[in-house]
Scaffold this motif. Structure first.
Motif, PDB file in Angstrom:
ATOM      1  N   ILE A 172     -31.175 -19.299  32.493  1.00  0.00           N
ATOM      2  CA  ILE A 172     -31.273 -18.388  33.636  1.00  0.00           C
ATOM      3  C   ILE A 172     -32.712 -18.342  34.141  1.00  0.00           C
ATOM      4  O   ILE A 172     -32.973 -18.413  35.349  1.00  0.00           O
ATOM      5  CB  ILE A 172     -30.784 -16.983  33.233  1.00  0.00           C
ATOM      6  CG1 ILE A 172     -29.287 -17.020  32.895  1.00  0.00           C
ATOM      7  CG2 ILE A 172     -31.055 -15.977  34.356  1.00  0.00           C
ATOM      8  CD1 ILE A 172     -28.748 -15.749  32.284  1.00  0.00           C
ATOM      9  N   ASN A 174     -34.978 -20.583  33.904  1.00  0.00           N
ATOM     10  CA  ASN A 174     -35.347 -21.851  34.537  1.00  0.00           C
ATOM     11  C   ASN A 174     -34.808 -22.003  35.952  1.00  0.00           C
ATOM     12  O   ASN A 174     -35.179 -22.953  36.657  1.00  0.00           O
ATOM     13  CB  ASN A 174     -34.872 -23.030  33.674  1.00  0.00           C
ATOM     14  CG  ASN A 174     -35.794 -23.290  32.506  1.00  0.00           C
ATOM     15  OD1 ASN A 174     -37.006 -23.180  32.629  1.00  0.00           O
ATOM     16  ND2 ASN A 174     -35.228 -23.634  31.355  1.00  0.00           N
ATOM     17  N   ARG A 175     -33.946 -21.089  36.394  1.00  0.00           N
ATOM     18  CA  ARG A 175     -33.463 -21.123  37.780  1.00  0.00           C
ATOM     19  C   ARG A 175     -34.548 -20.655  38.746  1.00  0.00           C
ATOM     20  O   ARG A 175     -34.477 -20.953  39.941  1.00  0.00           O
ATOM     21  CB  ARG A 175     -32.217 -20.247  37.930  1.00  0.00           C
ATOM     22  CG  ARG A 175     -31.003 -20.716  37.131  1.00  0.00           C
ATOM     23  CD  ARG A 175     -30.453 -22.009  37.680  1.00  0.00           C
ATOM     24  NE  ARG A 175     -29.253 -22.420  36.950  1.00  0.00           N
ATOM     25  CZ  ARG A 175     -28.566 -23.521  37.230  1.00  0.00           C
ATOM     26  NH1 ARG A 175     -28.964 -24.306  38.219  1.00  0.00           N
ATOM     27  NH2 ARG A 175     -27.500 -23.851  36.532  1.00  0.00           N
ATOM     28  N   ASP A 176     -35.525 -19.908  38.241  1.00  0.00           N
ATOM     29  CA  ASP A 176     -36.616 -19.454  39.092  1.00  0.00           C
ATOM     30  C   ASP A 176     -37.563 -20.608  39.409  1.00  0.00           C
ATOM     31  O   ASP A 176     -37.552 -21.653  38.755  1.00  0.00           O
ATOM     32  CB  ASP A 176     -37.407 -18.333  38.400  1.00  0.00           C
ATOM     33  CG  ASP A 176     -36.714 -16.992  38.474  1.00  0.00           C
ATOM     34  OD1 ASP A 176     -35.899 -16.805  39.397  1.00  0.00           O
ATOM     35  OD2 ASP A 176     -36.991 -16.139  37.618  1.00  0.00           O
ATOM     36  N   THR A 177     -38.397 -20.416  40.420  1.00  0.00           N
ATOM     37  CA  THR A 177     -39.399 -21.421  40.756  1.00  0.00           C
ATOM     38  C   THR A 177     -40.464 -21.469  39.665  1.00  0.00           C
ATOM     39  O   THR A 177     -40.641 -20.490  38.917  1.00  0.00           O
ATOM     40  CB  THR A 177     -40.076 -21.092  42.093  1.00  0.00           C
ATOM     41  OG1 THR A 177     -40.838 -19.876  41.940  1.00  0.00           O
ATOM     42  CG2 THR A 177     -39.052 -20.920  43.205  1.00  0.00           C
TER      43      THR A 177
END
Length: 227
Positions: A172, A174-177
């Motif tokens: 989850i 790692n979904r961020d920038t």
């Protein structure tokens, strides 16, 4: 005396940690304790490599390690860090019995992903970021004890469950920038960030060192602006 003291403290810490996982005292502890070994790593020294058979479980007593994976195209990135108090192991090298059953019966939709676990091969290369002391135990002894004692069986399930929970949290995150992830590290894990070089951070955030430098500079610049 110093080595003996460190061994005794680290082995006791490992026992307390594993019994917390199991939620009970672990019977026949000495059968597992007989496999324990204190491992010391220098910065950059490798603990185990991708593709190796390495059926051991570790408690990080002091120091910091990194786990890295390399794609088919040759790109290497850091998957996770393990610091003091962390349990560290190659889950695939532990050869979970369920993975073999599912693989042999063709019951999993991602059957090829189970092959490393069937072969008992590690997916990661683990090395020291800074001087590290780890307590190593043989997971094969844990597996044998789990066949005889309920508490050890609970332990093996708990290790897998906690590992899966942390992996899902990482997915989850790692979904961020990369920049958002860097900001969250600064906010949530400042002690970890302070122990890492810019190269370490770049490998963890899966960006080039140049990009990492720009991100860090931008964040520092914002922090200096008056509120």
């Amino acid at each position: 005396m110093a080595i003996e003291g460190t061994f005794g403290h680290a082995s006791r810490s490992l026992q307390l940690m594993l019994e917390a996982y199991a939620g009970a005292r672990l019977p026949d502890w000495q059968a597992f304790a007989a496999t324990l070994k204190l491992v010391r790593l220098s910065p950059g020294e490798t603990l185990f490599r991708t593709g190796e058979e390495h059926p051991y479980i570790y408690l990080v007593h002091t120091g910091l390690t990194r786990a890295q994976a390399t794609t088919a195209s040759g790109h290497t990135s850091t998957v996770f860090f393990s610091e003091e108090g962390d349990i560290l192991a190659s889950m695939t090298a532990m050869q979970p019995r369920a993975a073999r059953r599912l693989y042999e019966r063709g019951l999993h939709p991602r059957i090829d992903d189970l092959k490393p676990a069937v072969d008992g091969r590690s997916l990661h290369t683990v090395s020291a970021v800074e001087p590290a002391v780890l307590m190593r135990g043989d997971y094969r002894a844990v597996d044998q004890l789990a066949q005889r004692h309920h508490a050890w069986a609970v332990l093996t399930g708990a290790i897998t469950t906690i590992y899966a929970m942390t992996q899902q949290a990482d997915l989850i995150w790692n979904r961020d920038t990369p920049e958002d992830r860097y900001r969250s590290l600064l906010s949530d894990r400042p002690d970890l960030v302070s122990r890492l070089t810019q190269r370490d951070l770049a490998a963890y955030l899966n960006v080039t060192e140049t990009t990492m430098s720009r991100i860090a500079k931008r964040v520092r610049s914002e922090a200096r602006k008056p509120s």
